[in-house]
Design a protein around this motif. Structure first.
Motif, PDB file in Angstrom:
ATOM      1  N   ILE A  20      -1.893   0.072  11.840  1.00 44.25           N
ATOM      2  CA  ILE A  20      -2.447   0.518  12.792  1.00 44.25           C
ATOM      3  C   ILE A  20      -3.925  -0.389  12.454  1.00 44.25           C
ATOM      4  O   ILE A  20      -4.656  -1.111  13.277  1.00 44.25           O
ATOM      5  N   MET A  21      -4.575   0.033  11.216  1.00 40.96           N
ATOM      6  CA  MET A  21      -5.953  -0.389  10.845  1.00 40.96           C
ATOM      7  C   MET A  21      -5.768  -1.767  10.717  1.00 40.96           C
ATOM      8  O   MET A  21      -6.738  -2.455  10.859  1.00 40.96           O
ATOM      9  N   LEU A  22      -4.737  -2.411  10.019  1.00 46.04           N
ATOM     10  CA  LEU A  22      -4.629  -3.636   9.774  1.00 46.04           C
ATOM     11  C   LEU A  22      -4.484  -4.524  11.056  1.00 46.04           C
ATOM     12  O   LEU A  22      -5.012  -5.767  11.114  1.00 46.04           O
TER      13      LEU A  22
ATOM     14  N   LEU B  31       0.895  -1.181  -0.050  1.00 49.61           N
ATOM     15  CA  LEU B  31       0.074  -0.071  -0.004  1.00 49.61           C
ATOM     16  C   LEU B  31       1.045   1.193  -0.044  1.00 49.61           C
ATOM     17  O   LEU B  31       0.602   2.444  -0.570  1.00 49.61           O
TER      18      LEU B  31
ATOM     19  N   VAL C 204       2.202   3.762   8.937  1.00 50.19           N
ATOM     20  CA  VAL C 204       1.663   3.995  10.472  1.00 50.19           C
ATOM     21  C   VAL C 204       0.120   4.005  10.534  1.00 50.19           C
ATOM     22  O   VAL C 204      -0.413   3.156  11.328  1.00 50.19           O
ATOM     23  N   ILE C 205      -0.697   4.527   9.481  1.00 47.63           N
ATOM     24  CA  ILE C 205      -2.141   4.362   9.407  1.00 47.63           C
ATOM     25  C   ILE C 205      -2.320   2.983   8.991  1.00 47.63           C
ATOM     26  O   ILE C 205      -3.210   2.531   9.567  1.00 47.63           O
ATOM     27  N   THR C 206      -1.731   2.418   8.001  1.00 46.14           N
ATOM     28  CA  THR C 206      -2.228   1.079   7.573  1.00 46.14           C
ATOM     29  C   THR C 206      -1.860   0.132   8.537  1.00 46.14           C
ATOM     30  O   THR C 206      -2.819  -0.745   8.763  1.00 46.14           O
TER      31      THR C 206
ATOM     32  N   ARG D 230     -14.986 -18.240  15.229  1.00 54.25           N
ATOM     33  CA  ARG D 230     -16.197 -18.864  15.569  1.00 54.25           C
ATOM     34  C   ARG D 230     -16.676 -19.824  14.473  1.00 54.25           C
ATOM     35  O   ARG D 230     -17.795 -20.263  14.685  1.00 54.25           O
TER      36      ARG D 230
ATOM     37  N   PHE E  72       3.418  -4.823  20.339  1.00 57.07           N
ATOM     38  CA  PHE E  72       3.536  -3.648  20.870  1.00 57.07           C
ATOM     39  C   PHE E  72       4.683  -3.506  21.587  1.00 57.07           C
ATOM     40  O   PHE E  72       5.565  -2.675  21.509  1.00 57.07           O
TER      41      PHE E  72
ATOM     42  N   TYR F 175      -6.537  -3.805  13.745  1.00 59.35           N
ATOM     43  CA  TYR F 175      -7.841  -4.251  13.931  1.00 59.35           C
ATOM     44  C   TYR F 175      -8.400  -5.176  13.076  1.00 59.35           C
ATOM     45  O   TYR F 175      -9.323  -5.995  13.345  1.00 59.35           O
ATOM     46  N   VAL F 176      -8.213  -4.987  11.848  1.00 60.93           N
ATOM     47  CA  VAL F 176      -8.606  -5.853  10.610  1.00 60.93           C
ATOM     48  C   VAL F 176      -8.314  -7.272  10.913  1.00 60.93           C
ATOM     49  O   VAL F 176      -9.344  -8.209  11.240  1.00 60.93           O
TER      50      VAL F 176
ATOM     51  N   SER G 198     -11.198 -13.019  15.115  1.00 59.59           N
ATOM     52  CA  SER G 198     -12.204 -13.542  16.025  1.00 59.59           C
ATOM     53  C   SER G 198     -13.493 -14.064  15.122  1.00 59.59           C
ATOM     54  O   SER G 198     -14.002 -15.118  15.760  1.00 59.59           O
ATOM     55  N   TYR G 199     -13.417 -13.727  13.942  1.00 62.81           N
ATOM     56  CA  TYR G 199     -14.376 -14.119  13.193  1.00 62.81           C
ATOM     57  C   TYR G 199     -14.266 -15.724  12.953  1.00 62.81           C
ATOM     58  O   TYR G 199     -14.948 -16.724  13.016  1.00 62.81           O
TER      59      TYR G 199
ATOM     60  N   TYR H 172     -10.428  -8.595  14.104  1.00 62.73           N
ATOM     61  CA  TYR H 172     -11.717  -8.987  13.857  1.00 62.73           C
ATOM     62  C   TYR H 172     -11.510 -10.099  12.845  1.00 62.73           C
ATOM     63  O   TYR H 172     -12.720 -10.988  12.947  1.00 62.73           O
ATOM     64  N   LEU H 173     -10.760 -10.574  12.012  1.00 60.28           N
ATOM     65  CA  LEU H 173     -10.719 -11.524  11.090  1.00 60.28           C
ATOM     66  C   LEU H 173     -10.669 -12.662  12.015  1.00 60.28           C
ATOM     67  O   LEU H 173     -11.365 -13.590  11.676  1.00 60.28           O
TER      68      LEU H 173
END
Lengths: 428, 423
Positions: free
Chosen positions: A212-214, A199, A208-210, A227, A345, A216-217, A223-224, A220-221
């Motif tokens: 951090i965002m990845l 990217l 730094v943005i991507t 299940r 971290f 979270y992605v 976590s999904y 949740y991925l």
């Protein structure tokens, strides 16, 4: 550790004007004095002393925090002027109890019978250090390429998912299974890290943005997926995977009594590999060139975008290795979305403390592993939250980065080499 | 190790992506078309425009999904086509086109996803603002700090310190204003450490910021476990700000309750956005600040004290971020909890970069994130078919797409991240 963060910064500031003089292949490097001479010079230059004093200040600050927040100390401070000795003794008891528990939880427990039981905390320290070292190498390598990889968490989670899936979802003979699982973890981490690199190279999106965002992605991925039948253990109702198969678990190094696993050997190999990559390979040279000055690197014919992608692939791969250690070595009884345990971290602080140099990171990882192991023991024995260890670690990194402050606190003389350094910047 | 992007770098990498905006628009239009036309969800979506207590009540808006979906798809494709046409004749896609496109896309998505349900428009907007308030304040802090030449990664730490101080002081004094003041001081204290190490000791600013986040997280967690939770009643039960209705304005349909029936912190936020925008671009303070961040040497030459300006404004940034932190305890939740900011400081940092170091654009970026966050919340309440994890991912995916797809390579203040030393 010959230079410090301060001079690193000033140097990168001065590279704008005089990039060529900073190329790593200086002729001076050939006339480096012997190893022991270097060590002696470093001690006399004060870097080692700064490091030691930084640890002392951080521990003292931690002691004050522990003392002031202790219930008994606060009570006895209520009548401080009537009987000051009470308050001081309570203070001393709280701090001494905490730090002796910290030491006994990290190095050697005198309370246990026999050497083999007493030394167990040290092996725990090495176990905790294993993922910290590998993850720290990943972050440090990105630093050297001028990239700030905050996405360690996401890369570790994806790696844990991949390694874990191979670890319990597939049947393979002992040995091969393990290797395939580790490789899958590395690939998963590399993929997730490389995505951020791609990217950046393609669209210029700030890593730094991507990253951090990845994070979270990825969380949740995973976590999904935990299940769904793909990763969830059969018959489980909460988000937890099946235990790792026997054939994929990293063998323990010192027998069943200790937690230390084969991952530690891999961490040492990774350190050797990273050291070679950074200082001996042409890829490492490109990493460093882009990290020092991307414009100069581009002029020299280096494909900067491709180098970013490669750096993030390798960085993510190392964090992926750390992620697979978590699944195949530390927590083999099945994992949850919290499998990264904050290592992604912590790795940033480890890399900073190690000044992005592989063996420095190795040492920093050992230190932080000791703090982690000791912190849990302290929490269990003395009821002092292990988070105090985080505070101490952060203070150490902060102080080591600012030698003039430590010098000022201890009234040490100014370091001659640093003075010339700043003069150089001034004239540049 | 600096996080800013240098101008030279942007020139070369920006070249191959000239078709990006038309391309992205076309891709989005086609994706939306696929969803709206091929994965139809027949039914009607009801938009609830006003609640029972509103002074002026609007009727519910009912939209039939299939015709609306087809209509919107055609509109989106037309807009994308116009963008491609403009590009092929060598012109840039105007900004209004992207804005209209985005609004239509979101409207279409809401109609499609909310089929058969009722969507509380006002609630969605209230939630958006609720998520955005600390993000906006944090991004303003980042804008001030980076515009003056100091990269502020410590927003998360400033949030946490502010939230912690606000909770403790407001609980002890029983006064929310005292809590607010304490939050600002705490934010400024974190900023003071940042300034000390970054400006006085020339430590890499990103490193100081990251380590400060770790330090404040550890410190607040330690103090929470050791001191706050045993004395929860005395130390961690702060009073909360009550919403203040602004007469007349709060009766405006739809946006009245959203904008003019809020707590003091939110009103302060409105003031802060306007003040930072005006101050940064229309006052002497702002001119000097930007000069120091762009070309400290030139600023020094004309007699501006570079490092003093930096210290002052980094502290100011800390005050603003501390204010944002107080929202977590005095505005929304009510009591401090371990790591309650949950990465909001990093999102604010992303908003700074995405908003191109501009207070108004950063505010928009923060609102976009807040909207995506509350959208997933509202849709999951409405009983959406999509697994909740994917809905939770939405704000982060939107941010990645926005940064990679539309914003691209951005040029920050030229001297951000570089310490200034004189000969």
């Amino acid at each position: 550790m010959s230079s410090n963060l301060t001079s690193d910064t000033t140097r990168s500031a001065s590279t704008e004007q005089q990039a060529p003089t900073n190329s790593p292949s200086q002729p001076q490097a050939k006339t480096t004095p012997g190893k022991w001479r270097t060590v002696l010079r470093e001690i006399s230059n004060g870097n080692t002393i700064i490091n030691i004093f930084s640890v002392i200040i951080a521990l003292a600050a931690g002691a004050i925090l522990i003392g002031l927040t202790d219930e008994e100390v606060r009570e006895s401070f209520g009548y401080f002027f009537a009987r000051p000795t009470d308050a001081l003794r309570a203070f001393w008891d709280a701090v001494a109890g905490a730090y002796s528990a910290l030491f006994q939880g990290a190095i050697y427990n005198f309370g246990r019978p026999g050497f083999l039981n007493g030394i167990k905390p040290l092996t725990d320290t090495l176990t905790y250090a294993t993922p910290l070292i590998t993850a720290g190498l990943g972050v440090g390598l990105a630093f050297r390429s001028g990239l700030f990889n905050i996405g360690g968490r996401g890369q570790m989670l994806i790696a844990a998912g991949c390694a874990g899936w191979i670890g319990f979802g597939i049947q393979l003979p002992w040995g091969i299974h393990m290797i395939v699982a580790v490789v899958a973890g590395i690939a998963g981490g590399a993929l997730w890290g490389g995505l951020a690199g791609l990217l950046k190279a393609r669209s210029g999106a700030h890593e730094v943005i991507t990253t951090i965002m990845l994070n979270y992605v990825a969380f949740y991925l995973l976590s999904y997926l935990l299940r769904t039948p793909l990763l969830q253990a059969p018959g489980q109702s909460n988000s937890k995977s099946a235990p790792t198969a026997e054939t994929a678990v990293l063998p323990s190094l010192l027998g069943e009594r200790y937690t230390l696993h084969f991952g530690f050997i891999l961490a040492i190999l990774a350190t050797i590999g990273a050291a070679w990559l950074i200082s001996r390979s042409s890829l490492g040279f490109r990493f460093r060139a882009v990290g020092e000055n991307p414009h100069a690197a581009r002029v020299a014919g280096i494909n900067v975008g491709k180098t970013y992608v490669m750096a993030m692939l390798v960085s993510g791969g190392l964090l992926g290795l750390a992620g697979s250690f978590q699944v195949l070595g530390t927590t083999t009884s099945g994992f949850t979305p919290g499998i990264d345990a904050g290592i992604g971290f912590d790795a940033i602080t480890v890399a900073l403390l190690g000044r992005s140099r592989p063996w420095g990171i190795f040492a920093a990882g050992l230190l932080f592993g000791a703090f982690k192991s000791g912190g849990f023991a302290m929490q269990a024995a003395q009821g002092i939250p292990a988070d105090i260890v985080v505070v101490i670690q952060a203070l150490i990194v902060l102080l080591i980065a600012a030698p003039p402050l430590v010098r000022a606190i201890f009234r040490l003389p100014h370091d001659g080499s640093k003075l010339t350094d700043s003069k150089k910047v001034a004239t540049a | 190790m600096t996080t800013t992007i240098n101008p030279l770098e942007s020139q070369e990498l920006a070249a191959p992506v000239r078709w990006r905006t038309p391309g992205m628009l076309t891709a989005f239009a086609l994706a939306a078309g696929c969803a709206f036309v091929f994965f139809q969800r027949p039914g009607t979506t009801t938009f609830r425009l006003s609640s029972e207590n509103d002074a002026i009540r609007l009727p519910n808006l009912e939209v039939s999904t299939v015709p609306a979906g087809v209509g919107l798809t055609i509109a989106l494709l037309l807009l994308a086509g116009y963008s491609v046409f403009l590009r092929s004749s060598g012109r840039k896609t105007p900004r209004w086109l992207i804005a209209v496109f985005a609004v239509l896309l979101v409207a279409g998505f809401l109609i499609w996803a909310g089929s058969g349900g009722t969507l509380p428009v006002s609630g969605l907007l209230v939630a958006t603002l609720g998520v955005s308030v600390p993000l906006i304040l944090g991004s303003l802090s980042g804008v001030i700090s980076e515009r003056v030449g100091v990269v502020n990664v410590a927003i998360e730490g400033q949030f946490l310190a502010g939230a912690f101080a606000a909770a403790v002081v407001a609980s002890v004094t029983g006064n929310v204003i005292a809590g607010l003041a304490a939050a600002m001081i705490a934010g400024a204290l974190v900023a003071a450490v940042l300034a000390l190490f970054a400006i006085r000791y020339l430590v890499d600013q990103v490193i100081v910021g990251v380590v400060l986040n770790v330090l404040v997280t550890g410190l607040t967690t330690f103090l929470f476990t050791q001191v706050l939770s045993p004395n929860n009643q005395q130390l961690n039960s702060p009073p909360r700000f009550a919403p203040i209705d602004i007469p007349v304005l709060s009766d405006i349909p739809i946006i009245g309750q959203v904008l003019f029936s809020q707590t003091l912190i939110v009103y302060l936020m409105f003031v802060a956005v306007a003040a930072v925008y005006y101050g940064l671009f229309h006052t002497r303070w702002g001119l000097r600040l930007r000069a120091v961040g762009e070309h400290p040497q030139a600023a020094d030459t004309v007699g501006i004290a570079v490092n003093a300006t930096r210290v002052r404004n980094v502290l100011l940034g800390g005050v603003v971020a501390g204010l944002g932190g107080s929202y977590f305890t005095l505005g929304s939740v009510g009591s401090f909890n371990i790591q309650m900011t949950a990465g909001a400081g990093f999102i604010a940092l992303a908003a700074v970069i995405f908003g191109r170091w501009d207070p108004v654009r950063s505010t928009m970026a923060a609102l976009l994130f807040g909207f995506a966050s509350s959208l997933q919340y509202v849709l999951s309440i409405m009983g959406s078919q999509v697994p909740s994890e994917f809905m939770l991912m939405l704000p982060y995916l939107v941010t990645i797409l926005a940064v990679a797809g539309f914003a691209g390579k951005m040029r920050g203040p030229a001297a951000a991240g570089k310490p200034y030393t004189t000969a």
